[in-house]
Motif scaffolding. Structure first.
Motif, PDB file in Angstrom:
ATOM      1  N   VAL A  42       0.842  -1.206   0.000  1.00  0.00           N
ATOM      2  CA  VAL A  42       0.000   0.000   0.000  1.00  0.00           C
ATOM      3  C   VAL A  42       0.873   1.250   0.000  1.00  0.00           C
ATOM      4  N   LEU A  43       1.881   1.281   0.863  1.00  0.00           N
ATOM      5  CA  LEU A  43       2.791   2.429   0.924  1.00  0.00           C
ATOM      6  C   LEU A  43       3.544   2.596  -0.396  1.00  0.00           C
ATOM      7  N   GLN A  44       3.951   1.485  -0.971  1.00  0.00           N
ATOM      8  CA  GLN A  44       4.660   1.501  -2.246  1.00  0.00           C
ATOM      9  C   GLN A  44       3.783   2.125  -3.324  1.00  0.00           C
ATOM     10  N   TYR A  45       2.536   1.725  -3.377  1.00  0.00           N
ATOM     11  CA  TYR A  45       1.614   2.276  -4.368  1.00  0.00           C
ATOM     12  C   TYR A  45       1.384   3.767  -4.116  1.00  0.00           C
TER      13      TYR A  45
ATOM     14  N   GLN B 169      12.955   0.080  -4.357  1.00  0.00           N
ATOM     15  CA  GLN B 169      12.863   1.313  -3.568  1.00  0.00           C
ATOM     16  C   GLN B 169      12.048   1.103  -2.302  1.00  0.00           C
ATOM     17  N   ALA B 170      10.958   0.339  -2.404  1.00  0.00           N
ATOM     18  CA  ALA B 170      10.122   0.082  -1.226  1.00  0.00           C
ATOM     19  C   ALA B 170      10.893  -0.720  -0.182  1.00  0.00           C
ATOM     20  N   ALA B 171      11.631  -1.739  -0.626  1.00  0.00           N
ATOM     21  CA  ALA B 171      12.437  -2.528   0.313  1.00  0.00           C
ATOM     22  C   ALA B 171      13.501  -1.659   0.972  1.00  0.00           C
ATOM     23  N   ASP B 172      14.081  -0.739   0.212  1.00  0.00           N
ATOM     24  CA  ASP B 172      15.065   0.194   0.786  1.00  0.00           C
ATOM     25  C   ASP B 172      14.416   1.106   1.821  1.00  0.00           C
ATOM     26  N   GLN B 173      13.180   1.530   1.561  1.00  0.00           N
ATOM     27  CA  GLN B 173      12.472   2.392   2.515  1.00  0.00           C
ATOM     28  C   GLN B 173      12.222   1.662   3.837  1.00  0.00           C
TER      29      GLN B 173
ATOM     30  N   ARG C  16      14.105  -0.563   5.146  1.00  0.00           N
ATOM     31  CA  ARG C  16      15.379  -0.607   5.868  1.00  0.00           C
ATOM     32  C   ARG C  16      15.781   0.754   6.417  1.00  0.00           C
ATOM     33  N   ALA C  17      15.418   1.837   5.716  1.00  0.00           N
ATOM     34  CA  ALA C  17      15.978   3.146   6.028  1.00  0.00           C
ATOM     35  C   ALA C  17      15.069   4.085   6.839  1.00  0.00           C
ATOM     36  N   ARG C  18      13.767   3.981   6.674  1.00  0.00           N
ATOM     37  CA  ARG C  18      12.887   4.994   7.263  1.00  0.00           C
ATOM     38  C   ARG C  18      12.269   4.541   8.582  1.00  0.00           C
ATOM     39  N   MET C  19      12.426   5.377   9.574  1.00  0.00           N
ATOM     40  CA  MET C  19      11.879   5.068  10.896  1.00  0.00           C
ATOM     41  C   MET C  19      10.354   5.082  10.889  1.00  0.00           C
ATOM     42  N   ASP C  20       9.743   5.981  10.117  1.00  0.00           N
ATOM     43  CA  ASP C  20       8.282   6.042  10.091  1.00  0.00           C
ATOM     44  C   ASP C  20       7.693   4.769   9.493  1.00  0.00           C
ATOM     45  N   TRP C  21       8.329   4.200   8.480  1.00  0.00           N
ATOM     46  CA  TRP C  21       7.853   2.939   7.914  1.00  0.00           C
ATOM     47  C   TRP C  21       8.022   1.817   8.923  1.00  0.00           C
ATOM     48  N   LYS C  22       9.148   1.798   9.627  1.00  0.00           N
ATOM     49  CA  LYS C  22       9.376   0.758  10.634  1.00  0.00           C
ATOM     50  C   LYS C  22       8.330   0.842  11.740  1.00  0.00           C
ATOM     51  N   PHE C  23       8.005   2.057  12.166  1.00  0.00           N
ATOM     52  CA  PHE C  23       6.978   2.241  13.189  1.00  0.00           C
ATOM     53  C   PHE C  23       5.634   1.743  12.697  1.00  0.00           C
ATOM     54  N   LEU C  24       5.272   2.122  11.488  1.00  0.00           N
ATOM     55  CA  LEU C  24       3.997   1.709  10.896  1.00  0.00           C
ATOM     56  C   LEU C  24       3.911   0.191  10.769  1.00  0.00           C
ATOM     57  N   LEU C  25       5.027  -0.446  10.431  1.00  0.00           N
ATOM     58  CA  LEU C  25       5.055  -1.899  10.267  1.00  0.00           C
ATOM     59  C   LEU C  25       5.259  -2.638  11.584  1.00  0.00           C
ATOM     60  N   GLY C  26       5.531  -1.897  12.656  1.00  0.00           N
ATOM     61  CA  GLY C  26       5.755  -2.524  13.954  1.00  0.00           C
ATOM     62  C   GLY C  26       7.082  -3.254  14.027  1.00  0.00           C
ATOM     63  N   LEU C  27       8.097  -2.737  13.349  1.00  0.00           N
ATOM     64  CA  LEU C  27       9.416  -3.367  13.315  1.00  0.00           C
ATOM     65  C   LEU C  27      10.364  -2.697  14.307  1.00  0.00           C
ATOM     66  N   GLU C  28      11.368  -3.432  14.714  1.00  0.00           N
ATOM     67  CA  GLU C  28      12.434  -2.870  15.548  1.00  0.00           C
ATOM     68  C   GLU C  28      13.274  -1.933  14.690  1.00  0.00           C
ATOM     69  N   LEU C  29      13.927  -0.969  15.309  1.00  0.00           N
ATOM     70  CA  LEU C  29      14.745  -0.023  14.557  1.00  0.00           C
ATOM     71  C   LEU C  29      15.922  -0.687  13.845  1.00  0.00           C
ATOM     72  N   ASP C  30      16.421  -1.785  14.385  1.00  0.00           N
ATOM     73  CA  ASP C  30      17.551  -2.465  13.758  1.00  0.00           C
ATOM     74  C   ASP C  30      17.123  -3.616  12.848  1.00  0.00           C
ATOM     75  N   ASP C  31      15.832  -3.695  12.530  1.00  0.00           N
ATOM     76  CA  ASP C  31      15.333  -4.749  11.643  1.00  0.00           C
ATOM     77  C   ASP C  31      16.007  -4.617  10.277  1.00  0.00           C
TER      78      ASP C  31
END
Length: 144
Positions: free
Chosen positions: A38-41, A49-53, A55-70
């Motif tokens: 959805v974010l990619q679209y 680019q989406a996979a890079d986002q 890895r790199a963006r904290m807001d995406w990690k928060f939205l996905l519920g991932l750890e910062l070092d994921d």
């Protein structure tokens, strides 16, 4: 970040169970992959680019519920996930789940003209997949 705070987890892994084998479990959360799609679209990104986002963006990690070092995932996982989604006819069910959640929260009201099918999204996804394949073919063919 507002999306996660307002909607909570948008996609549950159980909704995608029929698209994955009964034995074992998917290495990456199907719910997270749906949200990345959805974010990619929304941002007009390629799979890479989406996979890079992720890895790199904290807001995406928060939205996905991932750890910062994921470490994220390989970009090819997204096209495989979309193929499974379409192959098992889950694209419409996924869209209806999002619309229902938005209705529950009062963010989507009945009675107005609204687009409720995923046809235009699927067309964009298929186009994106084809462009990604062409780009990868060219990249592999002309490596220095």
């Amino acid at each position: 970040m507002r999306i996660r705070e307002a909607l909570g987890p948008l996609f549950e892994d159980a909704a995608f169970a029929e698209a994955f084998p009964a034995r074992g479990r998917p290495a990456i959360s199907p719910g997270a992959l749906a949200l990345v799609s959805v974010l990619q679209y929304a941002e007009g990104l390629t799979d890479r680019q989406a996979a890079d986002q992720v890895r790199a963006r904290m807001d995406w990690k928060f939205l996905l519920g991932l750890e910062l070092d994921d470490p994220g995932f390989d970009h090819s996982v997204l096209s495989t996930f979309r193929a499974r989604l379409i192959g098992h006819g889950l694209e419409q069910k996924t869209l209806e789940g999002v619309l229902e959640r938005l209705r529950e929260l009062g963010l989507l009201k009945a009675g107005r003209r609204q687009r409720t099918d995923a046809t235009h999204v699927l067309a964009a996804v298929r186009t994106l997949n084809r462009m990604e394949f062409v780009g990868e073919t060219l990249r592999q063919r002309w490596k220095p």
